[in-house]
Design a protein around this motif. Structure first.
Motif: not given
Lengths: 656, 340
Positions: B73, B76, B78, B105, B109-111, B113-114, B178, B188, B190
């Protein structure tokens, strides 16, 4: 290790709390024992020392109102509001105002609502909507119901928007949040009469003032739910929004608000229900509609008609509650790709179609447009006869009369007199002692301060009478609510049934509870206590069930395996663990009781409510505020103490 | 690796607490995690320096609370870091304005999530198109692009579904789609597969490797699952208490753990599954017979049978072009295979 120390300290604090509490109570006892020899100024605050708070407040209000020209602003607002209200009034019940289109035939409104209800909650909800509208029309109450609805349809959206705006602001700015929280808790305990008078003074009599008071009354929970919902949005969704490159405005509109949908819609549900409750009560400031009619009918003891209006109000309450709750639960369902637009929007179109169809049909069949007085199915007189006949049956009559006599002579009057007999300082000390014992130093001091203010305002006796009514009603309510809750909690089936009943009962506007009370006991103290009692028994039952059902099953199993009988299990495991939750119910019961006792003023009490109601006729804004604050201060004292107590109990039991 | 790093972090600190900036200026770098905790602060990331190179998959591994999610985080932004510098494409990301950060972003960047972080009120298509919508692409092109990535992750036919109508694995595919919609350079992830059942997790890992084979992104991947790290990583960074214990290739981590903590992690691992033939290869003085040579990029376990039957002391190793590049000591290799 640290945690352990903390616990030790807490335990010690409880010990000292008990010690200090008993000192307070002993001093109070000394006052009581020596009452005969106490000088008069220690029994009640002497008149000469009572500051003219009302006069001062009036000066301030007048300054704000006239010198700061607030009245011009509010009158301008009320002008705008009036235009909007005229539109809804014209459409819904044909008030002779622009756009002069109404009234919309009842069948058309009914049909489009039934489709909407079907969309939201399926067949059962559609049926409920159908029954509500058809009943209202056929019983000949369409017009008065629509008078009520014309204010509601305007007040609810306004309250939602204002609440949403303030809620977002509170969520964004901590300081704003912190500064409005105490105001919100005062607003939520302030008796509704205190909303009414300023509304009248600043926004004229009638629907406009009614709408303003309604909006004011309904906004606080919307603010709280909005803030809560926005805080609860999962961090990952927020981070996903950030990583998608949202600007602040995009974050709020596309991420936060949609993700907080559930809480916001729960807020909307609460707004609608509070609006309904309040709109009915605006009858006291001359707002026509269901409330005014009910008030008039109860005043002239027309039980049958009151009963019918009561049913209408209840049906509307249940329908609005169920529909808005169904909206909360409604989850989007996908359509396959390539679905036609009319298929995607079929319910909207169907609703429109039904509306137009019945609009046209009602031109041909006039009864679909309006049910005239002669056509109505109202059976007011017959119901009157039946109820009166039923109440005149010897055994019933004897029971109610004996109950009335017993409660009045043996319970209520002695209790009231003894409370009035207690010297003011002793009374405050007792409250503080109990507060210190149950909650702690802070709450005790606040309660002491609040009650001292009440004493200084010079309305002590009436405040004590208010308190007496509240306490006796809540105590009697525990005799009903708790056993009922315990019985219901024994089976899953009955728990859910009674919980549903409680849920439904809680949606009724409080006014409704007066009907059975007056029916059974006539117009007197017992009826007041009785109406509060049933109103307050609802949360008590509900939280007793929830508390008992919420006891972790492994603890119950452990008790079973230890060979406890059902009664032992209840007494030693279930009740102690359910107590904090029951405390929440008790707190709500007291809050409800404070709310109800003021409404009951109209039956003819001698408490603050009575005085408050009297101020409505005039312009004594200062006095109105002082009285309202007294009710609020007492309610808040109890609220603080009980809330703190439930929290510490929960922590001590490790129930989080 | 002469290439310039895409992400470069230097002495990064992230401290949580009342006044972290001031607190950081008062302490020295060798303050332990527990000392900081006693002062009422939490060291999420503690003096971390790390580079991520173009096209590389860096896996950050650690138990929960080790600071790996905090670190990603920070990368990125965050989280705003408390101390140190992070640059992305030679640009100090802490110096970016809000607008520039949003631009970064939206374009790079792309992320993932859990717990997916999907917007519950939007369909699969709308969720995938969300980042495109944010940067103001018109409806038609964003729809086309979204459909393209939805196909890429194998969700065609589910475009109009809402997240709650999908299984966990499918929801994470939406999350992946997405994050890929804007064609980011840096990706990224996570703990993207932690919330999934073991079978689905396996399937998604294979799928993920397929995607990476196609796209060749620069990846920072977070996991608490050591097996997953070994399976996916070019390099692994192992974190504990906000610090990186060791950052190296899977081979090196298994063969030469830098600290006791890392050694404990590798203990249970079947090393032959991780270590390549190349990793224990030694140069040959003079090329002997290249008969029955082993491929250097094979895992030891895959050649275990040959190792067992081929009785030569040294076994030659060749590269993918069948050129002789060295030899391995059979006994040493067998020791690893049998986990001496």
């Amino acid at each position: 290790m640290k945690k352990h120390d903390q616990n030790e300290r807490d335990l010690k604090a409880i010990d000292t709390n008990t010690g200090i509490a008993s000192i307070f109570l002993l001093v109070a006892l000394a006052f009581l024992l020596s009452r005969g020899i106490l000088p008069a100024w220690l029994i009640r605050i002497p008149e000469a020392l009572v500051p003219p708070l009302a006069v001062w407040l009036d000066l301030i209000f007048n300054f704000i109102k006239d010198d700061l020209h607030l009245i011009d602003l509010t009158r301008a607002i009320s002008g705008g509001l009036e235009v909007l209200l005229d539109i809804t009034a014209n459409l819904l019940y044909g008030r002779n105002r622009w756009p002069k289109l109404g009234p919309i035939p009842w069948a058309a409104v009914c049909a489009s609502f039934v489709v909407l209800a079907y969309y939201l909650g399926g067949l059962r909800l559609a049926l409920l909507a159908l029954v509500t509208f058809v009943w209202t029309a056929l019983i000949g109450q369409w017009k008065i119901a629509m008078q009520t609805m014309s204010v509601l349809t305007l007040a609810a959206p306004f309250a939602v928007l204002i609440g949403l705006g303030l809620g977002i602001t509170a969520w964004k700015f901590r300081t704003f949040d912190k500064s409005i929280r105490p105001i919100l808790s005062v607003l939520q305990t302030l008796p509704f009469f205190t909303y009414l008078l300023p509304a009248v003074i600043f926004f004229k009599v009638g629907p406009t003032a009614g709408a303003v008071a309604t909006i004011m009354f309904a906004v606080p929970p919307m603010i709280l739910m909005t803030t809560l919902g926005l805080r609860k949005v999962s961090t990952e969704i927020v981070e996903a929004g950030h990583m998608s490159g949202c600007t602040r405005w995009q974050m709020l509109r596309r991420v936060y608000i949609p993700a907080a949908r559930t809480e916001i819609l729960v807020g909307v549900n609460q707004v609608i229900m509070l609006c309904l409750a309040m709109v009915v009560l605006t009858a006291f400031i001359g707002m026509p509609g269901l409330g005014a009619k009910l008030l008039a009918m109860m005043g002239s003891f027309k039980i049958g008609r009151s009963f019918e209006i009561g049913i209408t109000i209840v049906l509307f309450a249940i329908m609005l509650d169920r529909m808005s709750k169904a909206w909360v639960m409604k989850q989007p369902v996908h359509f396959d790709r390539g679905t036609q637009w009319w298929h995607r929007h079929k319910y909207f179109l169907l609703s429109l179609l039904a509306f137009v169809f019945f609009l046209l049909l009602s031109q041909l069949i006039p009864i679909l447009a309006e049910v005239t007085r002669k056509q109505s199915f109202s059976q007011g007189k017959e119901i009157d006869k039946i109820i009166k006949g039923f109440l005149a049956i010897d055994s019933i009559k004897n029971t109610t009369e004996w109950l009335r006599w017993f409660l009045n002579v043996k319970v209520l009057i002695p209790f009231r007199n003894s409370l009035l007999w207690i010297p003011t300082p002793a009374f405050i000390l007792i409250i503080m002692g109990l507060g210190w014992y149950l909650a702690g130093k802070k709450e005790a001091l606040i309660a002491g301060l609040f009650f001292t203010i009440v004493a200084i305002t010079g309305w002590w006796d009436r405040s004590v009478i208010t308190l007496y009514t509240v306490i006796s009603a809540v105590v009697l309510a525990t005799f009903i609510g708790i056993p009922l809750g315990i019985l219901a909690a024994r089976s899953t089936k009955w728990s859910s049934r009674i919980l549903l009943a409680c849920d439904t009962a809680q949606t009724f506007p409080s006014f409704i509870y007066l009907i059975p009370a007056i029916m059974l006991f006539g117009v007197n103290d017992v009826a007041v206590v009785f109406s509060i009692l049933i109103f307050a028994a609802v949360p008590l039952t509900r939280y007793t069930i929830e508390g008992l059902r919420g006891v972790p099953p492994e603890m119950v199993e452990a008790a079973d395996m230890s060979g406890a009988t059902r009664f032992q299990k209840l007494l030693t495991v279930q009740l102690p663990l359910a107590l904090p939750t029951m405390g929440v119910g008790f707190n709500q019961a007291i809050n409800f009781a404070f709310f109800m006792v003021i409404i009951a003023a109209f039956i003819g009490t001698q408490d603050l409510g009575q005085e408050l109601q009297r101020t409505l006729a005039g312009t004594e804004l200062g006095k109105n505020f002082v009285l309202g604050m007294n009710v609020s201060l007492m309610a808040l004292s109890f609220d603080f103490i009980i809330t703190k107590w439930t929290e510490t109990r929960k922590q001590a039991l490790g129930l989080g | 690796m002469a290439k310039k790093p895409v992400i470069s972090a230097r002495n990064v600190w992230k401290i949580f607490g009342a006044n972290p900036k001031k607190y950081l200026s008062q302490i020295s770098a060798d303050y332990s995690f527990d000392q900081i905790k006693e002062d009422g602060y939490i060291a999420g990331v503690k003096d971390v320096s790390i580079d991520v190179h173009k096209g590389e998959m860096l896996v950050i591994m650690g138990l929960s609370g080790s600071g790996k999610s905090t670190l990603v985080r920070c990368l990125s932004r965050l989280h705003d870091i408390t101390g140190g510098t992070i640059s992305v494409d030679n640009q100090d990301i802490m110096s970016l304005t809000e607008k520039e950060l949003i631009e970064l972003r939206r374009s790079k960047m792309g992320m993932v999530f859990q717990s997916f972080g999907l917007l519950p009120h939007r369909t699969v298509l709308e969720n995938v198109a969300f980042p495109l919508e944010m940067r103001g692409q018109d409806k038609y092109t964003r729809r086309e692009r979204a459909l393209e990535v939805i196909r890429l992750v194998g969700l065609e036919g589910r475009e109009e579904y809402f997240p709650r109508e999908l299984s966990g694995g499918q929801q994470q595919r939406v999350g992946i789609a997405r994050s890929l919609a804007i064609e980011p350079d840096i990706w990224f992830l996570d703990e993207p597969f932690s919330a999934l059942d073991p079978l689905i997790r396996r399937e998604m890992q294979v799928e993920f490797l397929r995607l990476q084979g196609l796209l060749g992104k620069t990846i920072v991947f977070i996991t608490h699952d050591f097996d997953e790290a070994l399976r996916l990583a070019d390099r692994i960074a192992i974190m504990k208490d906000g610090m990186i214990e060791q950052c190296s290739t899977p081979d090196q981590i298994v063969l030469n753990p830098a600290t006791e903590y890392v050694r404990k992690f590798t203990e249970e691992v079947e090393k032959a599954r991780v270590v390549n033939v190349e990793a224990i290869m030694e140069p040959t003085g003079k090329p002997r017979s290249s008969k029955n040579a082993l491929y250097g990029n094979k895992k030891l376990r895959d050649v275990a049978k040959i190792l067992a039957s081929d009785t030569r002391e040294f076994i030659p190793v060749k590269d993918t072009d069948d050129k002789l590049i060295g030899q391995i000591n059979r006994k040493k290799a067998l020791d690893i295979v049998f986990g001496e």
